[in-house]
Design a protein around this motif. Structure first.
Motif, PDB file in Angstrom:
ATOM      1  N   VAL A   1      -2.010  -4.886  90.120  1.00  0.00           N
ATOM      2  CA  VAL A   1      -0.591  -4.948  90.465  1.00  0.00           C
ATOM      3  C   VAL A   1      -0.419  -5.966  91.584  1.00  0.00           C
ATOM      4  CG1 VAL A   1       1.353  -3.650  91.411  1.00  0.00           C
ATOM      5  CG2 VAL A   1      -0.186  -2.559  89.780  1.00  0.00           C
ATOM      6  N   ILE A   2       0.437  -6.974  91.348  1.00  0.00           N
ATOM      7  CA  ILE A   2       0.676  -7.971  92.384  1.00  0.00           C
ATOM      8  C   ILE A   2       2.082  -7.856  92.972  1.00  0.00           C
ATOM      9  CG2 ILE A   2      -1.064  -9.581  91.568  1.00  0.00           C
ATOM     10  CD1 ILE A   2       1.131 -11.205  90.226  1.00  0.00           C
ATOM     11  N   LEU A   3       2.946  -7.058  92.335  1.00  0.00           N
ATOM     12  CA  LEU A   3       4.279  -6.803  92.884  1.00  0.00           C
ATOM     13  C   LEU A   3       4.773  -5.473  92.360  1.00  0.00           C
ATOM     14  CD1 LEU A   3       6.802  -7.812  94.458  1.00  0.00           C
ATOM     15  CD2 LEU A   3       7.588  -8.806  92.320  1.00  0.00           C
ATOM     16  N   ALA A   4       5.242  -4.623  93.252  1.00  0.00           N
ATOM     17  CA  ALA A   4       5.811  -3.330  92.880  1.00  0.00           C
ATOM     18  C   ALA A   4       7.238  -3.311  93.410  1.00  0.00           C
ATOM     19  CB  ALA A   4       5.003  -2.186  93.487  1.00  0.00           C
ATOM     20  N   ASN A   5       8.214  -3.099  92.519  1.00  0.00           N
ATOM     21  CA  ASN A   5       9.595  -3.077  92.983  1.00  0.00           C
ATOM     22  C   ASN A   5      10.461  -2.183  92.115  1.00  0.00           C
ATOM     23  OD1 ASN A   5       9.876  -4.624  90.693  1.00  0.00           O
ATOM     24  ND2 ASN A   5      10.659  -6.422  91.715  1.00  0.00           N
ATOM     25  N   GLY A   6      11.687  -2.005  92.546  1.00  0.00           N
ATOM     26  CA  GLY A   6      12.648  -1.209  91.805  1.00  0.00           C
ATOM     27  C   GLY A   6      13.089   0.018  92.582  1.00  0.00           C
ATOM     28  N   PHE A   7      14.330   0.451  92.345  1.00  0.00           N
ATOM     29  CA  PHE A   7      14.860   1.660  92.977  1.00  0.00           C
ATOM     30  C   PHE A   7      14.857   2.806  91.980  1.00  0.00           C
ATOM     31  CE2 PHE A   7      16.829  -1.660  95.540  1.00  0.00           C
ATOM     32  CZ  PHE A   7      16.510  -1.213  96.802  1.00  0.00           C
ATOM     33  N   ASN A   8      15.630   2.661  90.943  1.00  0.00           N
ATOM     34  CA  ASN A   8      15.766   3.720  89.942  1.00  0.00           C
ATOM     35  C   ASN A   8      14.688   3.603  88.871  1.00  0.00           C
ATOM     36  OD1 ASN A   8      16.986   5.976  88.869  1.00  0.00           O
ATOM     37  ND2 ASN A   8      18.352   4.786  87.582  1.00  0.00           N
ATOM     38  N   TRP A   9      14.274   2.395  88.579  1.00  0.00           N
ATOM     39  CA  TRP A   9      13.252   2.141  87.571  1.00  0.00           C
ATOM     40  C   TRP A   9      12.119   1.375  88.249  1.00  0.00           C
ATOM     41  CZ3 TRP A   9      13.205  -2.842  84.490  1.00  0.00           C
ATOM     42  CH2 TRP A   9      12.128  -2.867  83.601  1.00  0.00           C
ATOM     43  N   LEU A  10      11.017   2.050  88.520  1.00  0.00           N
ATOM     44  CA  LEU A  10       9.884   1.394  89.167  1.00  0.00           C
ATOM     45  C   LEU A  10       9.171   0.523  88.151  1.00  0.00           C
ATOM     46  CD1 LEU A  10       8.441   4.253  91.368  1.00  0.00           C
ATOM     47  CD2 LEU A  10      10.037   2.452  91.985  1.00  0.00           C
ATOM     48  N   ARG A  11       9.030  -0.738  88.496  1.00  0.00           N
ATOM     49  CA  ARG A  11       8.365  -1.683  87.597  1.00  0.00           C
ATOM     50  C   ARG A  11       7.393  -2.529  88.410  1.00  0.00           C
ATOM     51  NH1 ARG A  11      13.444  -2.365  88.588  1.00  0.00           N
ATOM     52  NH2 ARG A  11      14.291  -4.327  89.302  1.00  0.00           N
ATOM     53  N   TYR A  12       6.459  -3.124  87.673  1.00  0.00           N
ATOM     54  CA  TYR A  12       5.352  -3.802  88.338  1.00  0.00           C
ATOM     55  C   TYR A  12       5.065  -5.140  87.672  1.00  0.00           C
ATOM     56  CZ  TYR A  12       4.971   1.001  89.771  1.00  0.00           C
ATOM     57  OH  TYR A  12       5.276   2.253  90.239  1.00  0.00           O
ATOM     58  N   ARG A  13       4.670  -6.125  88.480  1.00  0.00           N
ATOM     59  CA  ARG A  13       4.160  -7.392  87.964  1.00  0.00           C
ATOM     60  C   ARG A  13       2.651  -7.282  88.057  1.00  0.00           C
ATOM     61  NH1 ARG A  13       5.419 -12.364  86.567  1.00  0.00           N
ATOM     62  NH2 ARG A  13       7.632 -12.132  86.947  1.00  0.00           N
ATOM     63  N   VAL A  14       1.996  -7.506  86.925  1.00  0.00           N
ATOM     64  CA  VAL A  14       0.548  -7.297  86.832  1.00  0.00           C
ATOM     65  C   VAL A  14      -0.135  -8.600  86.421  1.00  0.00           C
ATOM     66  CG1 VAL A  14      -1.265  -5.993  85.665  1.00  0.00           C
ATOM     67  CG2 VAL A  14       0.910  -4.884  86.177  1.00  0.00           C
ATOM     68  N   LEU A  15      -1.216  -8.927  87.115  1.00  0.00           N
ATOM     69  CA  LEU A  15      -2.070 -10.045  86.739  1.00  0.00           C
ATOM     70  C   LEU A  15      -3.258  -9.451  86.001  1.00  0.00           C
ATOM     71  CD1 LEU A  15      -2.843 -13.023  86.806  1.00  0.00           C
ATOM     72  CD2 LEU A  15      -3.933 -12.604  89.015  1.00  0.00           C
ATOM     73  N   PHE A  16      -3.336  -9.720  84.702  1.00  0.00           N
ATOM     74  CA  PHE A  16      -4.401  -9.162  83.879  1.00  0.00           C
ATOM     75  C   PHE A  16      -5.637 -10.035  83.944  1.00  0.00           C
ATOM     76  CE2 PHE A  16      -0.646  -7.123  82.125  1.00  0.00           C
ATOM     77  CZ  PHE A  16      -1.082  -5.812  82.005  1.00  0.00           C
ATOM     78  N   GLU A  17      -6.789  -9.459  83.603  1.00  0.00           N
ATOM     79  CA  GLU A  17      -8.070 -10.158  83.694  1.00  0.00           C
ATOM     80  C   GLU A  17      -8.164 -11.368  82.782  1.00  0.00           C
ATOM     81  OE1 GLU A  17     -11.082  -7.195  83.135  1.00  0.00           O
ATOM     82  OE2 GLU A  17     -11.067  -6.677  85.262  1.00  0.00           O
ATOM     83  N   ASN A  18      -7.348 -11.415  81.726  1.00  0.00           N
ATOM     84  CA  ASN A  18      -7.396 -12.582  80.843  1.00  0.00           C
ATOM     85  C   ASN A  18      -6.515 -13.715  81.363  1.00  0.00           C
ATOM     86  OD1 ASN A  18      -4.898 -11.505  80.283  1.00  0.00           O
ATOM     87  ND2 ASN A  18      -5.142 -11.500  78.065  1.00  0.00           N
ATOM     88  N   GLY A  19      -5.994 -13.585  82.596  1.00  0.00           N
ATOM     89  CA  GLY A  19      -5.232 -14.648  83.229  1.00  0.00           C
ATOM     90  C   GLY A  19      -3.737 -14.604  82.981  1.00  0.00           C
ATOM     91  N   VAL A  20      -3.267 -13.657  82.208  1.00  0.00           N
ATOM     92  CA  VAL A  20      -1.841 -13.542  81.901  1.00  0.00           C
ATOM     93  C   VAL A  20      -1.167 -12.677  82.957  1.00  0.00           C
ATOM     94  CG1 VAL A  20      -0.158 -12.749  80.191  1.00  0.00           C
ATOM     95  CG2 VAL A  20      -2.272 -13.822  79.446  1.00  0.00           C
ATOM     96  N   GLU A  21      -0.032 -13.159  83.456  1.00  0.00           N
ATOM     97  CA  GLU A  21       0.754 -12.420  84.434  1.00  0.00           C
ATOM     98  C   GLU A  21       2.017 -11.921  83.751  1.00  0.00           C
ATOM     99  OE1 GLU A  21       3.170 -13.631  88.410  1.00  0.00           O
ATOM    100  OE2 GLU A  21       1.166 -14.483  88.196  1.00  0.00           O
ATOM    101  N   VAL A  22       2.268 -10.619  83.819  1.00  0.00           N
ATOM    102  CA  VAL A  22       3.403 -10.021  83.124  1.00  0.00           C
ATOM    103  C   VAL A  22       4.233  -9.213  84.104  1.00  0.00           C
ATOM    104  CG1 VAL A  22       4.108  -8.482  81.250  1.00  0.00           C
ATOM    105  CG2 VAL A  22       2.054  -9.869  80.993  1.00  0.00           C
ATOM    106  N   GLY A  23       5.537  -9.428  84.090  1.00  0.00           N
ATOM    107  CA  GLY A  23       6.460  -8.651  84.912  1.00  0.00           C
ATOM    108  C   GLY A  23       7.068  -7.529  84.095  1.00  0.00           C
ATOM    109  N   ASP A  24       7.774  -6.645  84.754  1.00  0.00           N
ATOM    110  CA  ASP A  24       8.473  -5.520  84.125  1.00  0.00           C
ATOM    111  C   ASP A  24       7.542  -4.565  83.376  1.00  0.00           C
ATOM    112  OD1 ASP A  24      10.838  -6.394  85.170  1.00  0.00           O
ATOM    113  OD2 ASP A  24      11.463  -7.435  83.363  1.00  0.00           O
ATOM    114  N   CYS A  25       6.344  -4.358  83.888  1.00  0.00           N
ATOM    115  CA  CYS A  25       5.452  -3.346  83.322  1.00  0.00           C
ATOM    116  C   CYS A  25       5.797  -2.010  83.976  1.00  0.00           C
ATOM    117  CB  CYS A  25       3.994  -3.690  83.613  1.00  0.00           C
ATOM    118  SG  CYS A  25       3.394  -5.154  82.772  1.00  0.00           S
TER     119      CYS A  25
END
Length: 90
Positions: A42-66
């Protein structure tokens, strides 16, 4: 890299997971360019009502809204969450 503290009103609701920056996770659903079972951080954790996370996966892909629908905690993070849940259920 800048670090953002989560807002004091942001807290998980039923079914959501409470993750912090640098927590380890694994994908539980296919996300664009990320196969199921890929580990990440997890490289970013945010949200008030809906907690969501930006994740940097081991294959090099970065995905937001996880969230709890497509990632779950692993390793020490999973142990910390389980311990907090057990404490809350006392």
């Amino acid at each position: 890299m800048e670090y953002w503290k989560p807002h004091k009103l942001a807290s998980p609701h039923d079914g959501q997971i409470s993750l912090k920056m640098n927590d380890r996770v694994v994908s539980t659903a296919e996300i664009r360019d990320v196969p199921i079972g890929t580990e990440g951080k997890v490289i970013l954790a945010n949200g008030f009502n809906w907690l969501r996370y930006r994740v940097l996966f081991e294959n090099g892909v970065e995905v937001g809204d996880c969230d709890h629908r497509n990632i779950e905690a692993t390793g020490r993070t999973a142990k910390r969450i389980a311990k907090a849940e057990a404490k809350a259920n006392r």
